[in-house]
Motif scaffolding. Sequence first.
Motif, mmCIF file in Angstrom:
data_model
loop_
_atom_site.group_PDB
_atom_site.id
_atom_site.type_symbol
_atom_site.label_atom_id
_atom_site.label_comp_id
_atom_site.label_asym_id
_atom_site.label_seq_id
_atom_site.Cartn_x
_atom_site.Cartn_y
_atom_site.Cartn_z
ATOM 1 N N LYS A 32 0.811 -1.214 0.000
ATOM 2 C CA LYS A 32 0.000 0.000 0.000
ATOM 3 C C LYS A 32 0.845 1.265 0.000
ATOM 4 C CE LYS A 32 -3.750 2.257 2.561
ATOM 5 N NZ LYS A 32 -4.659 2.150 3.748
ATOM 6 N N GLU A 33 1.860 1.326 0.858
ATOM 7 C CA GLU A 33 2.682 2.529 0.943
ATOM 8 C C GLU A 33 3.492 2.733 -0.331
ATOM 9 O OE1 GLU A 33 4.908 2.065 4.547
ATOM 10 O OE2 GLU A 33 3.337 3.017 5.758
ATOM 11 N N SER B 149 -3.927 -2.592 -8.876
ATOM 12 C CA SER B 149 -3.826 -3.154 -7.523
ATOM 13 C C SER B 149 -2.463 -3.716 -7.177
ATOM 14 C CB SER B 149 -4.900 -4.225 -7.333
ATOM 15 O OG SER B 149 -4.748 -5.256 -8.305
ATOM 16 N N THR B 150 -1.783 -4.340 -8.135
ATOM 17 C CA THR B 150 -0.510 -5.000 -7.829
ATOM 18 C C THR B 150 0.495 -4.774 -8.951
ATOM 19 O OG1 THR B 150 -1.088 -7.099 -8.913
ATOM 20 C CG2 THR B 150 -1.734 -6.835 -6.586
#
Length: 445
Positions: free
Chosen positions: A191-192, A212-213
């Motif tokens: 997330k960061e 997302s990834t």
Amino acid sequence: MSDNYFEKLLDSIQHKSARVGVIGLGYVGLPLAVTTAKRGFPVTGFDVAPDKIEKLEESNSYIEAVASGDLQALNASDSVDWTTDFAELSKCGVIVICVPTPLTKYREPDLSFVRQTAEVIAEHVAPGSLVVLESTTYPGTTVEVLKPIIASSGHGVGSSVFLGFSPEREDPGNASYRTATIPKIVAGDGKEAGALVQAFYENVVDKVVPVSTTQTAEAVKIAENVFRAVNIALVNELKVIFDAMGIDVWEVIDGASTKPFGFMPFYPGPGLGGHCIPIDPFYLTWRARELELSTKFIELAGEINTDMPHYVVTRLREVLDRECGIGLSRAKILVVGIAYKKNVSDMRESPSMRLMEILKGYGAHVEFLDPHVPEVPPMRDYPDLVGLRSIDTKDLEHSTFDAVLISTDHDNVDYSALLELGVPVIDTRNAIARRGLSLDNVTKA
């Protein structure tokens, strides 16, 4: 400590005080470095080639997408540094990797440049840094290849050093879209990291598209290029079929393009070139084999596109035999355009080189005309062609050729002068018809 490193780096990105290091100053890295500097970040450009650094320090651009005037202005303002000293990476808060990802001779991914670069970064990276990979690769590379190497630095990945992936989408020669105006796919390993990658590119380009990834971001780029490769293979196959039927595939595509839905035009050619489309699909096929999955559709497209130079040469042989009564071994052929696409000097994976190699293999005498490529540069795959120089258009009237083969349709070629030679013209790009010139002696291939 994670929050401290993250928040400090995020703040320095938002205030554009973080120094940005761009590794690999080629067709992707140099435009990114210049764009980032013009958007207000201090930038250090890294490359292993001293001649590139020397040219950049002298404000001499070697890439069409970057103006020498922009280099001069940035150099004068001390906005950029150019270096081969990778110890300077320790001063960079953001490090972007823009190195090549070619194929081996067995059409398997060659990540040696990525690995070597990651090892150098691991040696010099400071805590509180963001490392972003832009090189096109198979899904999983960022976390499976890059992450363990960066972790060997001793810094915690995800706590003091953050990783991301944002695929390059450069299109050499495209005046409508540049680095700053092409929407940017971004993702982070966590997330960061994702927030840092998004914040950085939001300060560099006009539009950012987070996913997302990193695996998803890697797959986006692969999907884009597989889509193009497969559709180009389709129209190349249609060209072969329609040629046999006496139907002009270019007219067919123009007609089909009038449908306002359900059709997107792609155009045939003598093969595939460039740094992405001929290579990237094979990264996915290799990855799929690891998972014991087949990629029949993609591999078939690769076979069709790879075979196109042979088809073009076959058409040329037929024309020479029918209209001139000679074989390739006694023919003098002028190849027009050897860059991989029109209006650029980029030679990467150019099908023109394969055409010239095949023709010379049959014993033909081959010369070329390309206003963007005065001389064949050093190339890994075609050492026998290196150093061959382009003829000048003004010398055409004093030259004698048995046939002209148009491989790349640069706009600044005098196609009328080619027709005035009075010899058969094999046109793989529909260049003559699109200019409304006479199609006498012209064969579309």
